[in-house]
Scaffold this motif. Structure first.
Motif, PDB file in Angstrom:
ATOM      1  N   GLU A 163      18.417  26.675   5.848  1.00 17.95           N
ATOM      2  CA  GLU A 163      19.424  27.429   5.109  1.00 17.95           C
ATOM      3  C   GLU A 163      20.747  26.675   4.981  1.00 17.95           C
ATOM      4  O   GLU A 163      21.548  26.944   4.081  1.00 17.95           O
ATOM      5  N   HIS A 164      20.996  25.731   5.878  1.00 16.57           N
ATOM      6  CA  HIS A 164      22.314  25.111   5.946  1.00 16.57           C
ATOM      7  C   HIS A 164      22.711  24.254   4.742  1.00 16.57           C
ATOM      8  O   HIS A 164      23.892  24.262   4.353  1.00 16.57           O
ATOM      9  N   PRO A 165      21.808  23.475   4.120  1.00 17.34           N
ATOM     10  CA  PRO A 165      22.240  22.683   2.961  1.00 17.34           C
ATOM     11  C   PRO A 165      22.862  23.529   1.858  1.00 17.34           C
ATOM     12  O   PRO A 165      23.924  23.169   1.321  1.00 17.34           O
ATOM     13  N   ALA A 166      22.239  24.647   1.523  1.00 17.90           N
ATOM     14  CA  ALA A 166      22.784  25.507   0.468  1.00 17.90           C
ATOM     15  C   ALA A 166      24.094  26.143   0.908  1.00 17.90           C
ATOM     16  O   ALA A 166      25.055  26.210   0.131  1.00 17.90           O
ATOM     17  N   LEU A 167      24.162  26.613   2.149  1.00 19.83           N
ATOM     18  CA  LEU A 167      25.368  27.281   2.632  1.00 19.83           C
ATOM     19  C   LEU A 167      26.537  26.302   2.750  1.00 19.83           C
ATOM     20  O   LEU A 167      27.671  26.617   2.363  1.00 19.83           O
ATOM     21  N   LEU A 168      26.274  25.113   3.292  1.00 18.59           N
ATOM     22  CA  LEU A 168      27.339  24.126   3.439  1.00 18.59           C
ATOM     23  C   LEU A 168      27.861  23.684   2.078  1.00 18.59           C
ATOM     24  O   LEU A 168      29.078  23.563   1.870  1.00 18.59           O
ATOM     25  N   THR A 169      26.968  23.450   1.135  1.00 15.66           N
ATOM     26  CA  THR A 169      27.387  23.072  -0.215  1.00 15.66           C
ATOM     27  C   THR A 169      28.235  24.167  -0.840  1.00 15.66           C
ATOM     28  O   THR A 169      29.260  23.894  -1.481  1.00 15.66           O
ATOM     29  N   LYS A 170      27.839  25.406  -0.652  1.00 21.21           N
ATOM     30  CA  LYS A 170      28.593  26.540  -1.175  1.00 21.21           C
ATOM     31  C   LYS A 170      30.011  26.550  -0.617  1.00 21.21           C
ATOM     32  O   LYS A 170      30.985  26.768  -1.349  1.00 21.21           O
ATOM     33  N   ALA A 171      30.133  26.312   0.688  1.00 13.45           N
ATOM     34  CA  ALA A 171      31.450  26.305   1.325  1.00 13.45           C
ATOM     35  C   ALA A 171      32.294  25.135   0.841  1.00 13.45           C
ATOM     36  O   ALA A 171      33.497  25.279   0.592  1.00 13.45           O
ATOM     37  N   VAL A 172      31.677  23.964   0.691  1.00 17.04           N
ATOM     38  CA  VAL A 172      32.410  22.784   0.226  1.00 17.04           C
ATOM     39  C   VAL A 172      32.926  23.001  -1.195  1.00 17.04           C
ATOM     40  O   VAL A 172      34.095  22.719  -1.499  1.00 17.04           O
ATOM     41  N   VAL A 173      32.073  23.494  -2.075  1.00 16.12           N
ATOM     42  CA  VAL A 173      32.482  23.720  -3.462  1.00 16.12           C
ATOM     43  C   VAL A 173      33.621  24.733  -3.538  1.00 16.12           C
ATOM     44  O   VAL A 173      34.542  24.597  -4.339  1.00 16.12           O
ATOM     45  N   LEU A 205      24.735  18.456  -2.998  1.00 17.46           N
ATOM     46  CA  LEU A 205      26.093  17.968  -3.194  1.00 17.46           C
ATOM     47  C   LEU A 205      26.209  17.179  -4.500  1.00 17.46           C
ATOM     48  O   LEU A 205      27.189  17.307  -5.243  1.00 17.46           O
ATOM     49  N   GLU A 206      25.198  16.358  -4.790  1.00 17.80           N
ATOM     50  CA  GLU A 206      25.208  15.597  -6.035  1.00 17.80           C
ATOM     51  C   GLU A 206      25.126  16.523  -7.240  1.00 17.80           C
ATOM     52  O   GLU A 206      25.826  16.324  -8.243  1.00 17.80           O
ATOM     53  N   ASP A 207      24.287  17.551  -7.148  1.00 10.74           N
ATOM     54  CA  ASP A 207      24.175  18.517  -8.236  1.00 10.74           C
ATOM     55  C   ASP A 207      25.488  19.274  -8.441  1.00 10.74           C
ATOM     56  O   ASP A 207      25.800  19.717  -9.555  1.00 10.74           O
ATOM     57  N   ALA A 208      26.261  19.423  -7.358  1.00  9.50           N
ATOM     58  CA  ALA A 208      27.533  20.138  -7.438  1.00  9.50           C
ATOM     59  C   ALA A 208      28.644  19.277  -8.029  1.00  9.50           C
ATOM     60  O   ALA A 208      29.748  19.776  -8.277  1.00  9.50           O
ATOM     61  N   TRP A 237      34.740  13.942  -5.663  1.00 11.44           N
ATOM     62  CA  TRP A 237      34.263  14.511  -6.924  1.00 11.44           C
ATOM     63  C   TRP A 237      34.017  13.400  -7.934  1.00 11.44           C
ATOM     64  O   TRP A 237      34.772  12.430  -8.017  1.00 11.44           O
ATOM     65  N   ARG A 238      32.956  13.535  -8.728  1.00  7.23           N
ATOM     66  CA  ARG A 238      32.738  12.626  -9.838  1.00  7.23           C
ATOM     67  C   ARG A 238      33.809  12.840 -10.905  1.00  7.23           C
ATOM     68  O   ARG A 238      34.265  13.958 -11.131  1.00  7.23           O
TER      69      ARG A 238
END
Length: 247
Positions: A163-173, A205-208, A237-238
């Motif tokens: 679950e952590h990859p999705a949750l961490l990405t959500k928090a970073v974004v 993260l890349e998709d974000a 950020w790109r």
């Protein structure tokens, strides 16, 4: 994940090549093993010491126009645990850091901030803390006040379930400043059981719209009694993502 109950950590301050006589920052940490969150005992994990001792080697982030009077907080640590990384960053980069974690963890973060307040002040740093739930990352964090995003986000040993990859990405974004100077700095162990989670995190993260600009690997010293490699990485950020975000 290796962890320990050592109360004192000596974090290297000098650059670029540390030696046995290099100046160090002394961080006092408590590890109350009776405290748990998500069924994981509160402890100082290996990635925290690796990343704390890597900070002095990284390019110093540009903290211009952060802090009071702006909408950008200098440094935010996600899943801070005992706060070793965030406290070290506050002193090394001479900035204010907000350490965040789940509610059961925050009282120990408060204790560790109090124990190190004078040490941080010697180097021009300071720290606050607050609750931040990655599943609801836009909720106001007490320590951040009205400054809703951070120039630098730190995360060490924060990916150990699917679950952590999705949750961490959500928090970073939600929490990383939208700008060319913003940076995400992470560290994690390269254990077989977690590699799929790490790959998933990178893809998300890349998709974000983020891109890795610097990475490396380190191992812990012999006192940890393990030889697991740890990977650290720096993201931004790109440019095309930043252009899309402009009004």
């Amino acid at each position: 994940m290796s962890s320990r109950t050592r109360l004192t950590f000596h974090i290297t301050l000098s650059t670029p090549t540390p030696t046995p006589s290099s100046p160090t920052l002394t961080i006092q940490i408590t590890d109350p093993r009776s405290t748990t969150a998500n069924n994981l005992a509160l402890a100082t994990w290996g990635s925290s010491e690796i990343l704390a001792n890597q900070l002095h080697r990284l390019p110093i982030p540009d903290f211009t126009a952060t802090g009071p009077g702006t909408q950008t907080f200098p440094i935010l640590e996600l899943g801070a645990g005992t706060g070793l990384v965030g406290l070290s960053a506050a002193a090394i980069w001479q900035q204010r850091t907000c350490l965040t974690d789940l509610r059961p963890i925050v009282p120990n973060l408060e204790a560790n901030i109090a124990a190190n307040r004078k040490e941080l002040a010697k180097y021009g740093g300071s720290a606050v803390c607050g609750v931040l739930d990655w599943d609801d990352p836009e909720t106001r964090v007490l320590g951040l006040g009205e400054m809703v995003r951070a120039r630098v986000i730190l995360a060490a040993d924060t990916v150990y379930s699917e679950e952590h990859p999705a949750l961490l990405t959500k928090a970073v974004v939600a929490r990383l400043e939208r700008g060319e100077r913003a940076r995400l700095v992470m560290c994690y162990p390269l254990r077989i059981g977690y590699l799929d989670h790490i790959r998933d995190l990178w893809a998300r993260l890349e998709d974000a719209g983020l891109v890795c600009v610097l990475e490396g690997r380190e191992t812990l010293d012999q006192s940890w009694e393990e030889d697991t490699p740890y990977e650290w990485c720096v993201w931004r950020w790109r440019e095309e993502r930043l252009q899309q975000q402009q009004p």
